[in-house]
Design a protein around this motif. Structure first.
Motif: not given
Length: 255
Positions: A53-58
């Motif tokens: 979630l925090f790395d934006g991939s999800l």
């Protein structure tokens, strides 16, 4: 008051079952002693969810899958409604096309998905077509059933009022068949998620299906769980939206 009490009870029961499933899952992991790449714990899945979630991939891959689902659902529902209405109004057309439509359902979309990707390319278009094909048939059947369920006495009433063809469609056939049509939309909304994932599993570099394959290849089982839970969330969200539409447009049934 009884229906309201039952509805409230069902909500709390669903929430309680989820809350009980999490410690049961953790207990099974602890007792079994299975490694993380076979059965991760709820804590492992939660941490993997936060990382993605925090790395934006999800969010990125979920957005890609959601776009495919919405486009496939829109195309499938529109095409199925148009064809279903035509078949409902013409017995001759139904006799001509119904054998082909039924035969098409004997071929799993999973089997022809690779062909569709080869023919249509590995872009979003192929995924949308696969999604629309899965949505098409249940919505088609419900459209036919819904339109044909309209009472002939209502048609007689509209004809006595000299209603035009378009007035009969919008003032009679659509409202009268709407409960059945929305029932088909419920089925289509959940199946659309399956359609998008089938297309992504065949060939994709983005989307939740891609995350599923990536987690599988890397033995990142926690990522697989995260992707599956996101798919469940998308399906429940779409189903809930259709339910809200039913409450909005079918208020007359609740009176």
């Amino acid at each position: 008051m009884k229906p309201k009490i039952l509805h409230t009870f069902s909500r709390w029961f669903s929430l309680a079952s989820i809350l009980l499933a999490i410690p049961l899952w953790a207990l099974i992991v602890r007792i079994s002693g299975l490694p993380k790449f076979i059965l991760p714990s709820p804590a492992d899945v939660w941490m993997r969810f936060l990382k993605a979630l925090f790395d934006g991939s999800l969010l990125y891959h979920t957005g890609i899958t959601l776009i495919e689902i919405l486009l496939g659902l829109l195309v499938g529902v529109c095409f199925a409604t148009i064809v279903g209405y035509a078949l409902a109004k013409s017995r001759a057309l139904e006799q001509i096309l119904s054998p082909y439509l039924v035969a098409s359902q004997a071929i799993p979309v999973v089997a022809i998905a690779p062909l569709l990707v080869i023919w249509l390319g590995d872009g979003i278009f192929a995924k949308v077509v696969i999604c629309a094909l899965i949505v098409f048939f249940p919505v088609l059947v419900n459209t036919i059933v819904g339109v044909r369920a309209v009472s002939t006495s209502l048609y007689d009433l509209m004809n006595s009022l000299h209603a035009t063809r378009s007035q009969i469609l919008w003032k009679l056939e659509l409202p009268a068949s709407l409960p059945v049509l929305l029932g088909g939309l419920r089925i289509g909304a959940t199946l659309s998620v399956i359609g998008a994932i089938v297309g992504e599993l065949v060939d994709a570099q983005e989307g939740l299906g891609f995350l599923l394959q990536l987690g599988d290849f890397q033995y990142d089982t926690s990522m697989v769980f995260v992707a599956v839970f996101m798919l469940v969330a998308l399906a429940l969200g779409l189903y809930g939206i259709v339910t809200l539409l039913e409450k909005r447009f079918l208020k007359w049934q609740q009176k």
